[in-house]
Design a protein around this motif. Structure first.
Motif, mmCIF file in Angstrom:
data_model
loop_
_atom_site.group_PDB
_atom_site.id
_atom_site.type_symbol
_atom_site.label_atom_id
_atom_site.label_comp_id
_atom_site.label_asym_id
_atom_site.label_seq_id
_atom_site.Cartn_x
_atom_site.Cartn_y
_atom_site.Cartn_z
ATOM 1 N N MET A 34 0.844 -1.195 0.000
ATOM 2 C CA MET A 34 0.000 0.000 0.000
ATOM 3 C C MET A 34 0.873 1.237 0.000
ATOM 4 O O MET A 34 2.071 1.193 0.329
ATOM 5 C CB MET A 34 -0.921 0.004 1.225
ATOM 6 N N LEU A 35 0.267 2.350 -0.373
ATOM 7 C CA LEU A 35 0.899 3.661 -0.352
ATOM 8 C C LEU A 35 0.068 4.573 0.523
ATOM 9 O O LEU A 35 -1.122 4.793 0.265
ATOM 10 C CB LEU A 35 1.006 4.242 -1.766
ATOM 11 N N ARG A 36 0.687 5.108 1.563
ATOM 12 C CA ARG A 36 0.000 6.033 2.454
ATOM 13 C C ARG A 36 0.471 7.454 2.173
ATOM 14 O O ARG A 36 1.677 7.684 2.003
ATOM 15 C CB ARG A 36 0.262 5.671 3.913
ATOM 16 N N VAL A 37 -0.473 8.373 2.156
ATOM 17 C CA VAL A 37 -0.189 9.777 1.888
ATOM 18 C C VAL A 37 -0.484 10.566 3.158
ATOM 19 O O VAL A 37 -1.631 10.624 3.613
ATOM 20 C CB VAL A 37 -1.019 10.307 0.713
ATOM 21 N N TYR A 38 0.576 11.153 3.733
ATOM 22 C CA TYR A 38 0.449 11.946 4.946
ATOM 23 C C TYR A 38 0.757 13.403 4.638
ATOM 24 O O TYR A 38 1.419 13.739 3.652
ATOM 25 C CB TYR A 38 1.430 11.468 6.024
ATOM 26 N N GLU A 39 0.281 14.235 5.535
ATOM 27 C CA GLU A 39 0.670 15.639 5.519
ATOM 28 C C GLU A 39 1.081 16.014 6.946
ATOM 29 O O GLU A 39 0.392 15.666 7.915
ATOM 30 C CB GLU A 39 -0.485 16.527 5.061
ATOM 31 N N VAL A 40 2.219 16.677 7.062
ATOM 32 C CA VAL A 40 2.693 17.149 8.359
ATOM 33 C C VAL A 40 2.199 18.572 8.538
ATOM 34 O O VAL A 40 2.546 19.468 7.770
ATOM 35 C CB VAL A 40 4.223 17.079 8.455
ATOM 36 N N ARG A 41 1.371 18.777 9.526
ATOM 37 C CA ARG A 41 0.799 20.090 9.794
ATOM 38 C C ARG A 41 1.141 20.529 11.210
ATOM 39 O O ARG A 41 1.329 19.700 12.109
ATOM 40 C CB ARG A 41 -0.728 20.067 9.658
ATOM 41 N N ARG A 42 1.209 21.809 11.357
ATOM 42 C CA ARG A 42 1.301 22.361 12.706
ATOM 43 C C ARG A 42 -0.090 22.363 13.334
ATOM 44 O O ARG A 42 -1.062 22.706 12.676
ATOM 45 C CB ARG A 42 1.867 23.775 12.672
ATOM 46 N N CYS A 43 -0.162 21.948 14.565
ATOM 47 C CA CYS A 43 -1.459 21.831 15.231
ATOM 48 C C CYS A 43 -2.114 23.197 15.328
ATOM 49 O O CYS A 43 -1.500 24.178 15.771
ATOM 50 C CB CYS A 43 -1.285 21.233 16.627
#
Length: 1546
Positions: free
Chosen positions: A1036-1045
């Motif tokens: 599988m391929l997971r797509v994440y985004e790193v965001r500031r809370c």
């Protein structure tokens, strides 16, 4: 095109072993050998030393003394052992890779500082016992060596006997290497090889692997002085080929010096499986070590084994004797145990000495025996035990996976590293690395190092060093000011340290409304509160300095005063500002004093009587923001007229005016506010060989963190007066983001260097310059150079360049993060001190190491995890690290890249492993325009998406893209992954003019509506919490985004995870998890070429000789849909195929809302009010529809091809749309372990095999992009890392698994011609309708005729790929790269180079017409971020624009690679050969398979890489350069200098 290599980290490396004689320790890494001696008795006899100086930048009297250090070129060091007590001779064993046999050599030194010489050598290859070793007896993975033992040396004329070393260099064989020194001083080497299968027991059909060796006396009853007869203890394992259990045995064989190993003395069969060590101990004992316990075997009674009841934390790895009674044993978990041979007891004494498992121990007793015995007795008394205490001395603890350290015995505490710090700082082995830019624009190196349980992340800086020597005085206010005060102007050291705080930072007490001053005095190794008679302590101090005649000057906001401390502080003279104003700035030059009071500037003169006299008064147009006084002579000479430099608060100007003039001589306009000023003078020296004059520089520290400098030159009129000043722009660098203060540092001792790209040297014996900074002045001594410290939220060091002392260079200061105040401070109590500073609210006294080298910060991974790869997300300054957990499973850790602070940890689904990681800019619905650096240039499985440097031109921004984190997962069961053939989404052969799919003019991701996206996201969020509602796919391929809370996040967003060690304001947002047909091992985002394949090959007729055929006159412009210009995702898959995917991420949920709204609109009964989008969302939706349906000219876009609806229902996966558009095999159809991108060119690297180059472009206008094979490395050079060079990937720099480098070049003209010819054959077959023999037609056309009839557009294949040509090579014999064998390969090649980039003023704003005296253009070489232009000869290939590349080796070595033209190469190669002949004795030893110094004739100059480090040393060392001038033509020396300066090496 040829490679030019310089070493950013020439030392370090994987430690391979250590050995000791009575007085020295020799530590051998795979690329160099170092020798250390115990401290002098005068330093060690002082008993306990002060605990304050825990680190030092210069020689520490209690630190081990480095005697010499030799860089070994031409081979990999396997072992080294001293043959002389003083280290003047040693035995060296090297390997050379391939079929070349290992060799042994005796290396001698004629005296201190002498060049190493090979006194004897021999090959350790075939012959003797190796002739019948069998087909399976190849070189072992890890060679094994015994201790060095004395032998009889019965040869005629021998001098004092000889030495024996047992070595296992071939599987199943042991060499006995014998070194004997003749009476005349010459050395003789001989060897005898023995097949173990003829001497020991082994199972039928099995092979032998030697794991440990030891040499010891055959009996303890031998008379004193008799030559010993030796036994060899061998721990070996026997196992069957093809599987089966591994059985371990220990055999002890008699040693015959001439014949090798003879009969077996004793034998232990089937020892415990955890047995891993045999070692010789005093008393003719052999230690057999296992995790379950230790056993001692006496040579005279081998049948009676003595067991030591102890259980180790790990397997024993090494041991060393401390005395006749004591020994120390190390285990794989880092534990050290003290073994008592009489009491048969073992107790742990130390743990965690290194961040790796110790692999070698060597003890060096103290030179002062009396003090050593006293220290041992004191240790016994302190411990209160009856056991023996270890003798005094230094214990060397080294590891092949994490540096080394010295321990002081008997206290078992770390010894000062001293000059051995660089060897101790090794982070090898490095498994992967990436280069990224921090907030200041510096390039740093993030590396995954070591193996569990000692795995770690390491952050590398190319910087000078700041080490704290003493600390104290916590909770200081942030606005404190530090001032160092000498007792007299001629005093060599500071006596007082003043801490001052302005009224704004003082307490609310009315009594302290004017601030305060605290006085500290250095006394008896510490700073104590003191008083200076006459010094005001109830007010802030702006400036304080001694004056001639025993007087002192103090400037406060209330004025200036001169007083005499010896007379009780009597005030001799004072001055107060008029009208109750306050002094805001003060500066001093000699006896001149300048004070700024608002817009009034007062200059005073203090005569010999201590009286302050008014010199002049100036009215400024506005308040002053910075102030300094300096002397400026003609043509950069010292002395001269006193000048004033003042910065203005509002207009951001700097005024330069001589005190004798009434008007400013120059106005310098800046785009930023000047907050501090300094003038530094660098006198020229013939050592640099530069024809340029000495330089005087104006340095400006800006409010926004920049440091700018200009070269100053005064202009004189006919009468000799100053008529003006000329300023030549030099450049700027970023110190940080906070306002900058400048400080002149005291003269530093000479710093050593080995060819770093940005260096600061302080050569001894040269004329000393003078410098002024911030109102202080000093005259540097005759053996020193000026240095400026720029303090912001980080620290920057400025000083004379190593190659051009008349030119300033900038370097980062490691350890200078978070400084709030600093000042020069040199005290007699701390000889190494040079700086006082406040960091974290605490006062420190530190030592400055000006040598610019690679320095590491380390983050050990907790819980026994091991990092496999890491990528940096430049948009948020974080790094994502893929880790394998000790208990099984895989996790993703989020780390702050600049500080290595762990932010979060996310566990992956059970039974799955992270196989690829990438940071990439991809299309999304939020339509944020960010620099898509990741789409334009990435490297490796961690396809880096580095942000544009601060202050530099950013990469091309792509509308509608944003940075995402891509994680590829695969099931641990490889069989479950599949081959990727069944049920995979396929596209038909592309056809021009076919109608589009049902989506019509809609974008491709709207060919199918989003199905229940909120529910899918909620289900995915449940998976994050650990409750998996459904089984996970195999790949599988997971797509994440790193965001500031953010507190205003909507509640209906995708799955989030902030679990871990305090998220630090960051969260991982999961947008979707997409099933894949097979496991993916590399990922990279690629920007497709806007030119179609048909247009590209059509340009062949007009293009010639490699010229670019992309001229716009050949085809009419084609309007490409917006979706066609979006980045696509390339994936290297388990089945040897590179797949190309289109990706769209609905990060704002617009598609889900649109689907709901469309469904409501389709209801027949419109009683329910449809869901309305917000105005911003409606506007973005309209833009999507407009861009998806029309081209840039507003006309209807060409129709997109339809996809086979096999998996079309799976287009959307939560909020990620993924669609396969192309796939192509690699050259050898091997596993693509990494993908590297340059523009639209994609390089796929097979597993240790070949490189394949593709171009990502559509076959025809309006078609989705495809993979067009361009070139391949058909030779299969066993490439381990690669980096495309140039914007279009015209060349590639390849790192080899054997440690070498290759420069591979594409032939663009041949590529176009091959594809055009194949297209013509395909057209011919298609027009003929495939008549005749289809097989013959296919052979003629290069494609099957049936496929030609089915498809309407030609599809290129790998048959048309052109071979990549190797145009340059770097081998260990000609370049500063690790030798072959072991762990000396190349782990990563990254674009850019380490260090602080020097930038042009144009990047700060338009300065051309903003002030007088600014010269347009920037002299000198470009910074590290600038592209280097390599000019080729007329008629050859076009110029290649390629920035320098950083090469990271697994042994910790770091190189910088550049590309030079053939003309430059001929000059530099000529100079390198001349430099090798004139090299100063003492640093480099060349070995070769032939065993001679320098080897054979050496490689041909054609295409051989140039050793830039050698040339830098030849140009920067005065004596060496003079010899070079006599050995090479003068014009060649000048051309070489210009070439090296143009490439930023000098």
């Amino acid at each position: 095109m040829v490679l030019l290599l310089t070493a950013a980290e020439p030392l370090g490396g994987c430690l391979v072993g250590a050995a000791t004689s009575s007085d020295v320790v020799i530590a051998a890494a795979d690329g160099h050998v170092a020798c250390y001696a115990a401290p002098h008795p005068t330093a060690a006899s002082g008993g306990s030393r002060s605990a304050a100086p825990a680190a030092s930048c210069t020689a520490d009297p209690t630190a081990p003394r480095p005697l010499w250090q030799h860089r070994i070129v031409g081979g990999r060091v396997e072992h080294a052992a001293p043959l002389a007590a003083d280290g003047s001779a040693y035995l060296l064993v090297t390997s050379h890779g391939g079929a070349a046999p290992p060799q042994a050599a005796v290396v001698t030194l004629a005296g201190p500082g002498a060049a190493p010489a090979l006194a004897a050598h021999l090959e350790l290859g075939g012959g003797g016992g190796d002739e019948g070793t069998g087909p399976h007896e190849e070189a072992p993975t890890h060679p094994a060596f015994s201790n060095l033992a004395r032998c009889a040396g019965n040869s005629a004329g021998s001098k004092g006997g000889g030495f024996l070393l047992a070595a296992s260099l071939r599987q199943g064989a042991v060499h006995i290497i014998r070194a004997v020194q003749a009476a005349g001083g010459s050395w003789n080497l001989s060897t005898a090889a023995t097949r173990l299968c003829d001497r020991v027991t082994m199972e039928p059909g099995s092979v032998i692997v030697v794991e440990s060796l030891a040499l010891g006396p055959a009996s303890a009853r031998l008379a004193a002085g008799c030559p010993p007869h030796l036994h060899a203890a061998i721990l070996y394992s026997s196992h069957r080929l093809g599987g089966g259990p591994r059985v371990k045995h220990v055999a002890c064989l008699e040693v015959d010096e001439g014949q090798g190993l003879r009969s077996c003395a004793w034998f232990h069969r089937n020892v415990h499986p955890s047995t891993s060590l045999v070692a010789a101990l005093p008393g003719a004992r052999m230690l057999v070590g296992a995790r379950e316990g230790l056993a001692l075997v006496q040579a005279d009674a081998p049948q009676d084994r003595q067991l030591v009841p102890v259980r180790l934390q790990g397997q024993p790895t090494c041991a060393a004797a401390l005395s006749e009674r004591l020994a120390v044993v190390a285990c794989s978990e880092g534990q050290l145990l003290l073994l008592d041979l009489q009491r048969l007891e073992a107790a742990p004494v130390a743990a965690g000495v290194l961040n790796a498992a110790p692999t070698c121990l060597a003890f060096m007793p103290a030179l002062d025996k009396g003090a050593g015995q006293a220290a041992a007795a004191a240790a016994v008394a302190e411990a209160g035990t009856s056991g023996a205490a270890p003798p005094a001395g230094l214990l060397f603890v080294g590891s092949g996976g994490g540096g080394s350290a010295f321990l002081e015995l008997p206290g078992w505490r770390p010894a000062p590293a001293g000059d051995a710090a660089q060897l101790a700082a090794s982070v090898a082995p490095i498994s992967s690395a990436c280069l990224f830019e921090d907030d200041s624009g510096d390039k740093r190196l993030l590396a995954c190092c070591g193996q569990a349980p000692f795995a770690q992340l390491a952050l590398g800086w190319l910087a000078a060093g700041l080490s704290p020597l003493a600390s104290g005085g916590g909770d200081l206010p942030g606005l404190v000011r530090l001032l160092g005060l000498r007792a007299s102007p001629s005093a060599p050291c500071h006596r007082y340290l003043l801490l001052s705080c302005d009224a704004a930072g003082a307490t609310t007490d009315p009594a302290s409304c004017d601030g305060w001053t605290m006085v500290l005095e250095a006394e008896e190794g510490e700073l104590r509160s003191a008083a200076v008679p006459g010094l005001q302590v109830d007010a802030a101090t702006l400036l304080a300095s001694p004056l001639p005649g025993g007087t002192m000057l103090q400037v406060t906001p209330q004025g200036a005063a001169v007083f005499r401390p010896s007379a009780g502080g009597a005030v001799l003279s004072s001055w107060s500002p008029p009208s109750g104003a306050q002094v805001s700035l003060a500066a001093q030059q000699g006896q001149y004093l300048a004070l700024a009071c608002g817009a009034l500037l007062q200059v005073l003169y203090c005569g010999g009587t201590g009286r302050l006299q008014q010199e002049c008064q100036l009215e400024l147009p506005q308040q002053a923001s910075a102030l300094t006084l300096f002397q400026l002579g003609t043509a950069g000479q010292e002395g001269g007229e006193v000048w004033l430099a003042v910065g203005l608060w509002l207009s951001n100007e700097v005024l330069l005016q001589p005190l004798s003039a009434e008007q400013p001589a120059c106005r310098l306009a800046l785009p930023c506010q000047p907050r501090s000023l300094a003038v530094i003078t660098c006198t020229n020296s013939s050592s640099s060989g530069s024809s340029s004059r000495g330089g005087t520089y104006l340095v400006v520290g800006a409010s926004s963190g920049e440091v700018l400098w200009w070269r100053l030159a005064v202009q004189r009129d006919a009468f000799g007066g100053a008529s003006g000043v000329q300023l030549e722009e030099c450049g700027w660098a970023r110190a940080g983001v906070a306002p900058v203060t400048l400080h002149l540092l005291p003269p530093a001792p000479a710093a050593s260097s080995s060819g770093s790209d940005a260096q600061l040297l302080a050569p001894a014996g040269l004329p000393g310059p003078a410098a002024t900074s911030g109102g202080t002045a000093a005259s540097a001594g005759p053996a020193s150079w000026p240095t400026l410290l720029a303090v912001s939220d980080q620290a920057l060091l400025l000083g004379p360049d190593a190659a051009r002392p008349d030119r300033l260079a900038a370097a980062r200061l490691h350890g200078g993060q978070g400084l709030t105040a600093a000042c020069p401070l040199v005290t007699a109590e701390l000889p190494d001190s040079s700086l006082a500073y406040v960091q974290g609210g605490e006062l420190h006294i530190g030592g400055l190491d000006p040598a610019v080298r690679l320095r590491w910060d380390q983050l050990p991974l907790a819980d026994g995890a091991e990092a496999s790869t890491a990528v940096v997300l430049a948009g948020c300054g974080t790094a994502a690290v893929a880790c394998a957990e000790a208990h099984g499973g895989s996790s993703l850790r989020l780390v702050e890249a600049a500080s290595l602070h762990q932010l979060a940890r996310l566990a992956m689904p059970p039974g799955h492993t992270i196989t690829a990681l990438a940071a990439a800019h991809l299309a999304c619905s939020s339509r944020r325009e960010t620099p898509a650096a990741g789409a334009g240039s990435s490297n490796g499985s961690g396809s880096g998406a580095g942000a544009a440097g601060v202050g530099s031109a950013p990469a091309a921004a792509l509308a509608g893209t944003k940075e995402f984190l891509l994680v590829a997962l695969s099931a641990d069961n490889v069989a479950a992954v599949g081959s990727g053939q069944a049920g995979e989404e396929e596209l038909p052969a592309p056809a021009a003019g076919e109608p589009a799919a049902a989506g019509g003019s809609q974008p491709w991701w709207r060919q199918q509506p989003v199905d229940d996206a909120p529910a899918a996201a909620a289900g995915q969020q449940g998976q994050q919490a650990g409750a998996s509602p459904q089984p996970q796919p195999a790949a599988m391929l997971r797509v994440y985004e790193v965001r500031r809370c953010q507190h205003h996040e909507q509640t209906g967003s995708s799955g989030r995870s902030g679990s871990g060690d305090g998220g630090g304001g960051h969260e991982l947002v999961l947008h979707g998890s997409c099933p894949l047909p097979t496991a993916v091992f590399s990922l990279a985002a690629v920007q497709p070429d806007s030119q179609s394949f048909g247009t590209w090959i059509a340009g062949t007729a007009s293009g010639s000789n490699g010229t670019d055929a992309r001229a716009p006159v050949e085809q009419p412009p084609v309007h490409v849909p917006a979706a066609a210009s979006e980045p696509v995702l390339a994936a290297g898959c388990h089945d040897g195929i590179v797949r190309l995917y289109r990706v769209h991420i609905d990060d704002e949920g617009l598609e889900a809302q649109r689907a709901v709204q469309q469904g409501l609109a389709d209801l027949a009964a419109a009683a329910v009010q449809p869901l309305r989008l917000s105005e911003e969302q409606e506007q973005r939706q309209a833009e999507d529809e407009e861009q998806g349906g029309r081209g840039s000219s507003g006309q209807p876009a060409p129709q997109l091809p339809a996809a086979v609806p096999t998996l079309s229902k799976h287009l959307w996966h939560q909020r990620v749309a993924l669609q396969l558009v192309a796939k192509a095999p690699t050259c050898f159809e091997g596993l693509p372990t990494s993908l590297a991108v340059s523009g639209s060119t994609l390089y796929a690297l097979d597993l240790l095999s070949s490189l394949t180059a593709f171009r990502v472009q559509p076959l025809a206008a309006g078609q989705p992009p495809r993979l067009v094979p361009l070139a391949a490395d058909v030779a299969g050079h066993h490439v381990s890392a690669a980096l495309p060079l140039g914007r279009d990937g015209r060349a590639a720099l390849a790192g080899l698994a054997s440690g070498g480098l290759l420069l591979l070049q594409r032939d663009e003209a041949a590529e176009r011609q091959r594809h055009a010819a194949a297209k013509q054959r395909w057209d011919a077959v298609r027009e003929s309708g495939g008549a005749g023999d289809e097989a013959a037609a296919a052979a003629a056309a290069g494609a099957a005729a049936g496929a030609a009839r089915q498809s309407t557009i030609f599809t290129p294949s790998l048959r048309e790929a052109v071979a990549l040509e190797a145009v340059s090579a770097a081998s260990p014999s000609t370049a500063p790269i690790p030798g072959p064998g072991g762990s000396s390969g190349v782990s990563a090649i990254c674009p850019g180079m380490l260090g602080v980039p020097l930038r042009r003023f144009s990047e700060l704003g338009e300065l051309g017409n903003q002030g007088a005296g600014i010269v347009s253009g920037l002299g000198g070489s470009e910074g590290s971020g600038a592209a280097l232009e390599v000019a080729a000869a007329a008629g050859e290939a076009p110029r290649l624009h390629a920035e320098p590349a950083t090469v990271v080796c697994t042994n910790g070595g770091v190189l910088t690679a550049r590309v030079v033209s053939p003309e430059e190469h001929r000059t530099l190669w000529q100079l390198q050969k001349a430099a090798e002949l004139t090299e100063e004795p003492g640093g480099v030893l060349a070995v070769s398979p032939a065993g001679t110094a320098g080897g054979a004739a050496g490689p041909s100059s054609q295409g051989a890489a140039v050793d830039g480090s050698l040339l830098v040393a030849a140009y920067t060392e005065a004596a060496w350069r003079q010899r070079l001038l006599h050995s090479a033509p003068a014009d060649a020396v000048q051309r070489g200098r210009r070439s090296l300066e143009g490439h930023g090496v000098l």
